[in-house]
Design a protein around this motif. Structure first.
Motif, mmCIF file in Angstrom:
data_model
loop_
_atom_site.group_PDB
_atom_site.id
_atom_site.type_symbol
_atom_site.label_atom_id
_atom_site.label_comp_id
_atom_site.label_asym_id
_atom_site.label_seq_id
_atom_site.Cartn_x
_atom_site.Cartn_y
_atom_site.Cartn_z
ATOM 1 N N TYR A 38 23.843 40.301 45.441
ATOM 2 C CA TYR A 38 24.976 39.553 45.052
ATOM 3 C C TYR A 38 25.909 38.539 45.771
ATOM 4 C CZ TYR A 38 25.042 43.609 41.435
ATOM 5 O OH TYR A 38 24.090 43.829 40.491
ATOM 6 N N LYS A 39 27.121 38.205 44.752
ATOM 7 C CA LYS A 39 28.409 38.011 45.669
ATOM 8 C C LYS A 39 29.369 38.484 46.019
ATOM 9 C CE LYS A 39 27.664 33.364 43.762
ATOM 10 N NZ LYS A 39 28.163 31.481 43.152
ATOM 11 N N VAL A 40 29.814 38.223 47.192
ATOM 12 C CA VAL A 40 30.134 39.672 48.068
ATOM 13 C C VAL A 40 31.938 39.251 46.844
ATOM 14 C CG1 VAL A 40 32.246 39.862 49.464
ATOM 15 C CG2 VAL A 40 30.413 39.055 50.311
ATOM 16 N N GLU A 41 32.243 38.494 45.987
ATOM 17 C CA GLU A 41 32.864 38.219 44.997
ATOM 18 C C GLU A 41 32.782 39.370 43.405
ATOM 19 O OE1 GLU A 41 34.030 34.966 44.587
ATOM 20 O OE2 GLU A 41 32.528 34.450 43.665
ATOM 21 N N GLU A 42 31.803 39.538 43.335
ATOM 22 C CA GLU A 42 31.133 40.353 42.455
ATOM 23 C C GLU A 42 30.971 41.426 42.612
ATOM 24 O OE1 GLU A 42 27.512 38.502 42.421
ATOM 25 O OE2 GLU A 42 27.609 37.528 40.687
ATOM 26 N N LEU A 43 31.843 42.082 44.031
ATOM 27 C CA LEU A 43 31.810 43.296 43.930
ATOM 28 C C LEU A 43 33.019 44.511 44.306
ATOM 29 C CD1 LEU A 43 29.132 42.689 47.764
ATOM 30 C CD2 LEU A 43 28.299 44.122 45.040
ATOM 31 N N GLU A 44 32.431 45.208 44.083
ATOM 32 C CA GLU A 44 34.149 45.838 44.149
ATOM 33 C C GLU A 44 34.543 47.822 45.091
ATOM 34 O OE1 GLU A 44 35.577 45.044 39.456
ATOM 35 O OE2 GLU A 44 34.904 46.693 40.674
ATOM 36 N N GLY A 45 34.982 48.108 45.967
ATOM 37 C CA GLY A 45 34.988 49.114 46.861
ATOM 38 C C GLY A 45 34.088 49.072 48.122
ATOM 39 N N TYR A 46 33.992 49.800 47.795
ATOM 40 C CA TYR A 46 32.752 50.327 49.227
ATOM 41 C C TYR A 46 31.945 49.470 49.312
ATOM 42 C CZ TYR A 46 31.201 52.164 53.454
ATOM 43 O OH TYR A 46 29.992 51.830 55.255
ATOM 44 N N ILE A 47 31.448 48.717 50.260
ATOM 45 C CA ILE A 47 29.983 47.729 50.530
ATOM 46 C C ILE A 47 29.135 47.784 51.770
ATOM 47 C CG2 ILE A 47 30.332 46.888 48.315
ATOM 48 C CD1 ILE A 47 30.731 44.233 50.626
ATOM 49 N N GLU A 48 28.495 47.791 51.796
ATOM 50 C CA GLU A 48 27.313 47.784 53.009
ATOM 51 C C GLU A 48 26.522 46.833 52.646
ATOM 52 O OE1 GLU A 48 25.575 50.948 54.991
ATOM 53 O OE2 GLU A 48 27.282 52.166 55.210
#
Lengths: 163, 627
Positions: free
Chosen positions: B585-595
């Motif tokens: 994923y692209k970082v901008e496609e994500l929400e909340g907590y990610i690792e």
């Protein structure tokens, strides 16, 4: 150089801290000798505003910094020890980057093993009974039990099987 | 593509009832099929009750009930018919089921109304066509209670054989009101349409649901005002589906059927962004699956046809008479014949056994022939050596819809009559219909129990398999309760029983074993909670008479962890810790907590110092929040 002073309320792990920043002031500062861009120490004039400031932005260095410590210096000066906030500083360059996501709040799959899940010591146990058979099934009560008697020899009433 | 099951929904509305069903069938976001229909019931209140349909409660009406009811449903004075009807009334079934799951329908009215419809089906699903389906329904004028008709790929897997069988399947349900009028209740299987005519003013209960994981959650139930009104005079309108509807004055309004269903797998594709590639890289990942069905030892040449062996199915009285024939009232002719032929009568008696299942009998009114002598003792003749018992079906749902539904976190054990408890691989049966069938040799009571596992296609990681439809397990046992008829018989009978106990004891100690160790590095308490627990042998086996004395119905014991997740208003486990992903994923496609997997922040064009870039990667690996 110019420093913009902020109060930051967000956890350091947030990529974009804009919503958590409250601008307090801005002032000129000097970068002390023998300090790095990633861990600079700025020398500023004393101001009581430093009691609340925990976050700064340097327009000259184009970086955001956490204020790790404020140290008094001679001549009514303060030494501001900082560490770069790499997430906020490079936010716009990070956002379009592709990563392999290991964990995600909104793009995860519950069917992948997750070592962080915890479970109680007592399991859930339940019984699923099969439905009634479609053709022939066991009698659930012995009231319907039957005998079978096997005897050597042919019964003349037994139809002969066709070839 | 996401598939969900819907739930039954109900609402009571007015004295004049009118309802129509509108349902929509989606694949992903694409509406495949939408159908709406409006009906009314004259002076009949429709109570629609929201019920969660538990597939494991699904019952299949015995064939003998169906056969009797299909022709004698009107004979309410017949105690047998009453018994059968009460049995149907006791159980609430629902019309829905997937092709694989089958399903039943039964509509329960108040006590002075009887309506029931029994359809059961379990068929195979292969690439959009359906093979081997067996459905039957009750018809008011049916001659053949069994009808098998090919159906389209729709959620409702029940159909009748009239009036059209090649376009839209539908089904009859017999409605027998207190009065002598016979009404037929139609279920249009394409549209969840229910129409009743010739009814009275008694309350009627209608249950309907979408129970198929191919369907979306929402099914709208709404009124549809016809362009005309009638003065409460029923008018039948037949649509192209062969369904009769009656229109009178219809109220306005609508209710929505929605909800989630407990009893079916939710199949989801990998999230957008792709799936992980499971190693290798050159494999073709074949998905073909060869269905392996039940074996069928019946129908061929057997010992009975040999003419050398006869198996009788005598009643208790007949057996007593035969014993009298053997040991008293022996005429001189009989005595001479016996002396010439045998030393001991027992040489000609193969066995005597008690059984707890029906056997096919060829002819009523035959007599037991012994050593060429007619004992004149009447008895049925068993017509074939090999028979099948079953098929028993049960659906195993995904309980948590997480990895904890599978090994090594969950366990399954099956109890088989006459065999005992056996371990199952939970991975084999999750989200599947398990079908159990026994094949029995009536010459010696030996049996083979086969467990077939069926499920729909599944999409995992972007790959779709073709489902499962295979016999995966078989076990052996013996269904006879042998009755020793001589001292020698008894000694060997007793010895066999003691051996069985001994076998159980000798393996008991060895049975207290741990499960295989949990995956290396895995699981926290979740792994240790269940996977390290000991397996305890639950039975010593069911040989000889133990099976006869044991439970006569199979069942499956499921064991799974109870997940502990912190939860509080405004906070969720997923928001704070995320769940495993393993996707691009692209970082901008994500929400909340990610690792992020370490060093996967691709691209060297972050204009920062080396130390800064390394720190960014470190932070992404340990976890960041994307607001």
């Amino acid at each position: 150089m110019n420093l913009y002073l902020y109060k930051n309320l967000l956890d350091k792990r947030y990529l974009d801290k804009t919503l958590g920043l409250t601008q307090l002031s801005n002032m000129s500062a000097q970068l002390l000798d023998n300090t790095s861009y990633t861990d600079p120490t700025f020398e500023v004039s004393y101001s009581p505003i430093w009691k609340w400031c925990n976050y700064v932005y340097s327009s000259d260095l184009e970086r955001y910094y956490y204020v790790n410590n404020v140290e008094a210096a001679t001549g009514n000066r303060l030494l501001i020890h900082c560490h770069v906030d790499v997430l906020m500083s490079y936010k716009d360059q990070i956002l379009p980057k592709m990563i392999v996501v290991k964990r995600s709040s909104n793009k995860g799959n519950y069917y992948l093993d997750d070592e962080k899940f915890k479970a109680y010591a007592m399991p859930n146990k339940r019984v699923l009974t099969f439905g009634h058979p479609s053709v022939r099934g066991f009698y659930t009560t012995t009231a319907n039990s039957q005998f079978l008697l096997g005897i050597v020899g042919r019964n003349p009433d037994q139809p002969e099987q066709e070839e | 593509m996401a598939y969900r099951q819907t739930t039954l929904y109900s609402e009571t509305f007015g004295n004049l009832t009118c309802c129509s069903f509108i349902y929509k069938y989606y694949i992903g976001s694409d509406l495949q099929y939408s159908y709406s229909e409006g009906i009314s019931e004259t002076n009949t209140v429709i109570n629609m009750q929201a019920v969660n349909y538990q597939l494991q409660l699904r019952q299949i009406i015995p064939q003998e009930y169906i056969t009797a009811l299909s022709t004698h449903f009107a004979d309410l004075q017949n105690p047998t018919i009453q018994t059968y009807i009460e049995f149907c009334k006791e159980h609430m079934y629902f019309i829905w089921g997937s092709w694989e799951k089958g399903g039943l329908y039964c509509r329960k009215y108040s006590n002075n109304r009887i309506i029931f419809g029994v359809m059961t089906g379990l068929c195979q699903y292969t690439s959009g066509s359906f093979d081997g389906q067996y459905f039957f329904g009750l018809h008011e004028d049916t001659v053949n209670a069994l009808s098998a008709t090919e159906c389209k790929q729709i959620a409702i897997g029940f159909y009748g054989d009239q009036p059209t069988t090649d376009v839209i399947p539908w089904i009859y349900i017999i409605y027998k009101p207190e009065l002598s009028n016979i009404a037929t209740y139609y279920i249009d299987t394409n549209s969840l349409l229910a129409a009743v005519y010739n009814t009275t003013s008694e309350n009627a209960t209608v249950e309907a649901a979408l129970n198929n994981y191919m369907w979306t959650d929402d099914a709208e139930l709404s009124w549809n005002i016809p362009p005309f009104e009638f003065n409460a005079k029923p008018v039948q309108i037949w649509d192209g589906c062969g369904v009769a509807r009656i229109y009178t004055t219809l109220p306005t309004g609508s209710i929505i059927i929605s909800g989630s269903w407990d009893g079916g797998a939710i199949v989801t594709d990998a999230p957008a962004g792709g799936s992980s590639i499971p190693g290798g890289g050159d494999g073709k990942y074949p998905n073909s699956n060869t269905p392996v069905g039940f074996s069928d030892p019946t129908g061929g040449v057997d010992a009975i046809n040999s003419g050398l062996v006869t198996i009788y199915n005598p009643s208790k009285t007949a057996l007593q008479q035969f014993s009298k024939f053997l040991f008293s009232d022996i005429t001189e002719a009989m005595s001479d014949a016996l002396k010439k032929l045998i030393v001991s009568p027992y040489d000609y008696i193969l066995y005597l056994a008690l059984i707890r299942f029906p056997v096919p009998v060829e002819q009523y009114g035959s007599t037991i022939q012994f050593c060429g002598l007619d004992s004149l003792v009447g008895s049925n003749l068993v017509s074939q050596q090999f028979i099948n018992i079953g098929t028993y079906n049960v659906y195993i749902p995904n309980d948590t819809e997480t990895f904890m539904d599978f090994n090594p976190y969950s366990k399954a054990t099956i109890y088989l009559p006459y065999i005992g408890y056996k371990e199952l691989d939970i991975d084999d049966i999750r989200g599947c219909v398990c079908s159990l069938q026994y094949h029995v040799d009536l010459l010696n009571g030996s049996c083979v129990a086969e467990l077939s596992v069926k499920r729909d296609r599944r999409v995992i990681g972007g790959n779709a398999d073709n489902g499962l439809n295979n016999v995966l397990y078989n076990w052996s046992g013996n269904l006879f309760e042998f009755i020793p008829i001589s001292a020698a018989d008894y000694r060997s009978f007793l010895s066999a029983g003691i051996s069985a106990i001994g076998a159980g004891v000798s393996t008991l100690a060895g049975a207290l074993t741990n499960n295989p160790a949990a995956l290396t590095g895995a699981l926290n308490l979740a792994g240790s909670a269940l996977s390290a627990k000991q397996n305890v042998q639950k039975s010593t086996g069911s040989s000889t008479s133990y099976g006869y004395m044991g439970n006569q119905f199979p069942y499956i014991i499921l064991e799974r962890p109870i997940i502990s997740k912190p939860a509080r208003e405004m906070y969720s486990y997923e928001d704070e810790f995320g769940i495993p992903s393993n996707c691009f994923y692209k970082v901008e496609e994500l929400e909340g907590y990610i690792e992020a997997e370490f060093d996967t922040l691709y691209g060297n064009d972050i204009n920062g110092l080396d130390d800064e870039i390394n720190e960014i990667k470190e932070l992404f690996n340990t976890g960041v929040y994307i607001s």
